[in-house]
Enzyme design. Structure first.
Site, PDB file in Angstrom:
ATOM      1  CB  CYS A 114      -0.979  -0.036   1.165  1.00  0.00           C
ATOM      2  SG  CYS A 114      -2.319   1.164   0.992  1.00  0.00           S
ATOM      3  CG  HIS A 208      -3.632  -3.462   3.197  1.00  0.00           C
ATOM      4  ND1 HIS A 208      -2.722  -2.973   4.112  1.00  0.00           N
ATOM      5  CD2 HIS A 208      -4.162  -2.384   2.556  1.00  0.00           C
ATOM      6  CE1 HIS A 208      -2.710  -1.643   4.039  1.00  0.00           C
ATOM      7  NE2 HIS A 208      -3.569  -1.268   3.108  1.00  0.00           N
ATOM      8  CD  GLU A 210      -1.548  -5.899   5.681  1.00  0.00           C
ATOM      9  OE1 GLU A 210      -2.150  -4.849   5.959  1.00  0.00           O
ATOM     10  OE2 GLU A 210      -1.077  -6.119   4.526  1.00  0.00           O
TER      11      GLU A 210
END
Length: 236
Positions: A114, A208, A210
């Protein structure tokens, strides 16, 4: 032999725990979980007041992740802040730009997430769109949309098909920095991944990983870090 060590940038935020209230080096837990799930060891890299320390820090890790977060201050790419751009995080900008420059100079595998993609672009002379709509699920909620890989790129070698990804951004790449190529797009034309072709491994994604379940990008970073550091290569 030990697993490859992946450094992850952190940032200072006011925090409270027990009887204490003071600045803390913050990193959402999804980042180290992602690295561990991909076969690496995670090390949090707290900000340093001296950007010159970045090269020494990067020399101690096998790979580097620049985490998501605050908007990049537009002065970093020669623009004036719009009314929709968030407050500046100048110390963080300086530190993470120094980490990126050290990773590129040393050939340390680099993944920007990001804001990390945006900073990679800015570090190479690119610019950013300061606001776009439709790439979040609402305030503090990840959205989801599909990104399409560009055939023949590093990203496409990791994720060869269109994939739905967790997303939360209101800024994105505008003009690509020197040497960067776009390697994935959203349906509206937003650059969702960009990379530096060549012998090194440098990739940024606008979403993202994660916050999702797809480990393929993170595994690509960990494999590249293992190869560079002479570590055991994690299973695909």
């Amino acid at each position: 032999m030990p697993k490859p060590l992946i450094g992850i940038s952190t940032y200072l935020e006011p925090a409270a725990w027990g009887v204490w209230q003071m600045p803390a080096a913050l990193l959402p837990a999804g980042y180290p979980r992602l690295v561990r799930a991909a076969g690496g060891l995670a090390a949090m890299l707290p900000p340093d007041d001296d950007p010159a320390a970045a090269a020494e820090v990067v020399a101690r890790v096998d790979g580097l992740i620049i985490a998501g977060g605050a908007d990049v201050e537009p002065v970093c790419y020669g623009a004036t802040a719009s009314s929709l751009t968030g407050p500046p995080a100048r110390a963080r900008d300086a530190w993470e730009l120094a980490l990126i420059e050290a990773a590129l100079a040393s050939g340390t595998p680099l993944l920007g997430i990001c804001r990390g993609l945006q900073l990679l672009n800015v570090a190479l002379g690119g610019t950013l769109v300061q606001h776009l709509d439709g790439h979040t699920g609402g305030r503090g909620v990840f959205g989801e949309h599909t990104v399409e890989p560009v055939p023949g790129t590093l990203y496409a070698s990791l994720v060869p098909e269109a994939a739905s990804v967790p997303t939360y951004h209101h800024q994105c790449v505008d003009r690509l920095g020197a040497g960067l190529v776009a390697s994935a797009y959203a349906a509206d034309g937003t650059v969702e991944a960009a990379e530096l072709p060549g012998p090194g491994w440098a990739l940024g994604v606008q979403w993202h990983p994660e916050a999702g379940q797809d480990l393929r990008v993170a595994r690509g970073l960990v494999r590249a870090a293992a190869a560079r550091g002479g570590r055991p290569t994690p299973a695909p």
